[in-house]
Design a protein around this motif. Sequence first.
Motif, PDB file in Angstrom:
ATOM      1  N   ALA A  62       0.839  -1.197   0.000  1.00  0.00           N
ATOM      2  CA  ALA A  62       0.000   0.000   0.000  1.00  0.00           C
ATOM      3  C   ALA A  62       0.874   1.247   0.000  1.00  0.00           C
ATOM      4  O   ALA A  62       2.104   1.183   0.140  1.00  0.00           O
ATOM      5  N   SER A  63       0.240   2.402  -0.132  1.00  0.00           N
ATOM      6  CA  SER A  63       0.982   3.656  -0.242  1.00  0.00           C
ATOM      7  C   SER A  63       1.791   3.975   1.007  1.00  0.00           C
ATOM      8  O   SER A  63       2.793   4.674   0.943  1.00  0.00           O
ATOM      9  N   ASP A  64       1.362   3.450   2.174  1.00  0.00           N
ATOM     10  CA  ASP A  64       2.085   3.715   3.430  1.00  0.00           C
ATOM     11  C   ASP A  64       3.104   2.634   3.756  1.00  0.00           C
ATOM     12  O   ASP A  64       3.682   2.621   4.843  1.00  0.00           O
ATOM     13  N   GLY A  65       3.330   1.708   2.824  1.00  0.00           N
ATOM     14  CA  GLY A  65       4.301   0.654   3.045  1.00  0.00           C
ATOM     15  C   GLY A  65       3.734  -0.632   3.618  1.00  0.00           C
ATOM     16  O   GLY A  65       4.452  -1.617   3.774  1.00  0.00           O
ATOM     17  N   THR A  66       2.452  -0.642   3.947  1.00  0.00           N
ATOM     18  CA  THR A  66       1.823  -1.845   4.489  1.00  0.00           C
ATOM     19  C   THR A  66       1.788  -2.942   3.424  1.00  0.00           C
ATOM     20  O   THR A  66       1.381  -2.702   2.290  1.00  0.00           O
ATOM     21  N   LYS A  67       2.196  -4.145   3.824  1.00  0.00           N
ATOM     22  CA  LYS A  67       2.161  -5.269   2.895  1.00  0.00           C
ATOM     23  C   LYS A  67       0.709  -5.710   2.724  1.00  0.00           C
ATOM     24  O   LYS A  67       0.040  -6.090   3.675  1.00  0.00           O
ATOM     25  N   LEU A  68       0.231  -5.657   1.492  1.00  0.00           N
ATOM     26  CA  LEU A  68      -1.158  -6.008   1.207  1.00  0.00           C
ATOM     27  C   LEU A  68      -1.338  -7.496   0.955  1.00  0.00           C
ATOM     28  O   LEU A  68      -2.280  -8.115   1.433  1.00  0.00           O
ATOM     29  N   THR A 302       8.338  -6.490  -6.038  1.00  0.00           N
ATOM     30  CA  THR A 302       7.599  -5.684  -5.066  1.00  0.00           C
ATOM     31  C   THR A 302       6.873  -4.589  -5.834  1.00  0.00           C
ATOM     32  O   THR A 302       7.511  -3.784  -6.522  1.00  0.00           O
ATOM     33  N   ILE A 303       5.550  -4.590  -5.727  1.00  0.00           N
ATOM     34  CA  ILE A 303       4.722  -3.650  -6.471  1.00  0.00           C
ATOM     35  C   ILE A 303       4.119  -2.670  -5.478  1.00  0.00           C
ATOM     36  O   ILE A 303       3.255  -3.036  -4.664  1.00  0.00           O
ATOM     37  N   VAL A 304       4.582  -1.448  -5.519  1.00  0.00           N
ATOM     38  CA  VAL A 304       4.086  -0.419  -4.613  1.00  0.00           C
ATOM     39  C   VAL A 304       2.911   0.287  -5.271  1.00  0.00           C
ATOM     40  O   VAL A 304       3.027   0.799  -6.387  1.00  0.00           O
ATOM     41  N   THR A 305       1.780   0.298  -4.591  1.00  0.00           N
ATOM     42  CA  THR A 305       0.568   0.886  -5.150  1.00  0.00           C
ATOM     43  C   THR A 305       0.230   2.204  -4.463  1.00  0.00           C
ATOM     44  O   THR A 305       0.849   2.587  -3.477  1.00  0.00           O
TER      45      THR A 305
END
Length: 620
Positions: A62-68, A302-305
Motif C-alpha cells: 500500500a501507499s504507506d508501506g503496508t504489505k497487502l 515488489t509492487i508499490v501501489t
Amino acid sequence: MNSPQAKVWRKVMRGFYLSFDVAVIGTLIVLAGLFYVHTYGGIVVGRHPEKLVLRESSILVASDGTKLRKIPLPESGYRAKAHLEDMPDLLLDTILAVEDRSFYRHNGLDYKGIARAVYTNSIHMRISEGGSTITQQLARNLYLNRDQTLLRKLNEASIALSLEKRLSKHDILELYLNEIYMGDGQFGIKSAAEHYFGVTDLKKLSVAQIASLAAIPKGPSIYNPLHKGDLPVQRRNIVLGIMKHQGLITRDEMISAINTKYQPPAELDPPVLGASYMDAALKEASQRTGTTLEELKTGGYTIVTGMNMAAQAALEDTFANPDFFPPDGKDQQVEAAMVIMDYRTGEIVALAGGRHPAAGSLNRAVVDARQPGSAFKPIIAYGPALENGKFSPDSMLQDRKIAYGSYKPQNLGGAYQGQMTMRQALQQSVNAPAVWLLQQVGITKAIQFAAKLGIPLTSEDANLSIALGGVHSGVSPLKMAQAYSVFASGGMYREAHLVRQVTDSKGRVLYAYRPDERQVISYSTAENMTSMLRGVVNEGTGMKARMNRPVAGKTGTTQLGLPGVSSKGNRDLWFVGYTPEWTGAVWMGFDRTDADNYMTAGSGKAAALFSAVMRRGLER
C-alpha cells in the motif's frame, strides 16, 4: 568318457562358466548403472535450467508501506528468497548438523550413509529415504517425485552428482534453503521465519527459533510450530540437543531455548484488503513493465501501489452493509463498483469491483460495460459548451420537445418549461436542454472534448443520444472518475494509475510512475463546471451526496425500457463527484438486467453510497 571323475569335471566347468557369465552380466549391469548414473543427471539438469531459478512470491504494498498481499506460487505456497550471507552462521551450522554433517566433504552422495540405508532397508525389506544428502534432497525436490523406488533413488543420485559438478557448495546450500518446504504453505527459510515468527531479518532469529526452523524439514506437516500437539516442541528440543552436542550453543543457551514458549505473530493471516484493487494493479504493472502476469506474480517483485488503507477499508466496510443498496432481484444480488482517485496526483486510492470482490473475480470498476446516463452530460454536453466560449452557466437553453430526425428525446415526467439556464438544466438533470446543447456545440467537438478527459468514443457514438449517456460500448467507473478529476483539478489531466513503482527481487527499480500533467481544458471551464456540480449536490438531484465538506457531482440513471415492465424500472444508477481531496465514481446495477432483476430505486442510492464511503475514508 563317462567316468565319475569326468562327470565331476563337467559339473565344475559348467559351474565355472555359469559363474563367469554371471560375473560378466553383473559387471555389465554395474557398468551400465554407473554410466546411467553419470549421464542421466547431466541430461536432466541440462534440459531444465529453469529449475535452478526458484519462483518467488511477489508482494503488493500500500501507499504507506503496508504489505497487502503475498502472491501464492502455482504450487499454492509462498516463497521469499534469501542469500546465505543474509542467514546467521548458527542457522547454517544447525541445518548442516541436522540434515547433512558431511555436506562440505562429499560430492553429492554420502556413501557411508547410503551403506547404512541399504543395510536398514535390507532388514526391513523396503526402500526408505535414508542416506539422502542435502544435494540429493535438492535434486529430488527440483526434478523428481517422492516415489520410493530404486529407479527414483538412482535418478536422485545421478542428478545430485550433476548438481555438484555444475554448482558450488555455496549455491547448492542456498538453493536448498530457499527451495525446501517448511510446512503451512511456506517454501524456504526466509518465508518460514516470517510466517511462523514474524522475523524478516534472519540474523535476528533466536536460538529457539533457529532450532524450530531446523526441526521442520524432517516432517513439515507435523513439526512446524503451528501444528497442534507436542511434536514440534519435542523435535525442536532434539535439535537443541544436537546443537549442544556439536558445540554450537552452550548448555545454558540450550536450557533457555527449551524453556521458550512459542508465540505466533500477532497477525498470522491478516485480512485480505482490496482484492479488486490488487488484480487491477497487477495488470497495470504487467503492462508498464512488459512482464507477463505469470512472471510478475512469481518473480519476487515488489509492487508499490497508491492504495490508501483508510479509504479502501471504508469502501469495503460500506459495501458490506446491505442497507446502502437497493433490494435484490429474483435470482441476483444488486452489484456495485466504486473508484476513488486523488485527482491531485492521479493515484487510485481505493477501488472495489463488486460487493464481495475476490482475486480473479469480475472487476466491474474497470470494465467499460455500463451506460452512464445523465452523469455523462457534463462530459459530452455542458463541458464542451463551456469550453467553446459561447455558453456560460447562466446561458438560456431550449427546453422543448424536439424531434431530431428519428431521435425524439423526452424529459422524465413529460414536463417542459420552454427554456432554462444551463445551471438549472444540470441541477435538475433535465434531458431536452442537454440534447439541444449538444447539437449547438457539434458532436465532433463534443467527442474531442470527452477524449481530452480520458474517454475516447467511436464512430458508433456519433449521435445525439450520447447527450443522455447512450454510449455504445459503455464506460467504467474508473474512466468516469478520470474524467471528473479534470474538472476537480482546474482543467489539469493527470493519468489515473494504481502503481507507483515496481522493483525486482534484487531491489532494482523496473518501473516508476512519472507524473505527466497536461492542461487539457481551460481553468474557467473547470471552475464553472465545479460551481454547477456543487449546485447539483446542494439543491438538485445529488443532495444525498452532501457531506461536511464541499461536494460537486452528478447523478446518472439509465432506464430499464423493457415492454410489460414498470416504467420506474432502472438498469444503472450512478453518482460521480468530488471533494477538495478526492474524486469518486459509484455504479450500481445487476450483472444481467431483465424482467426479474431490475431496480426501482433512483440514483440517490448511488449518491448516498458515495457520501458514506467518502466521509469515512476522509475522516480516518
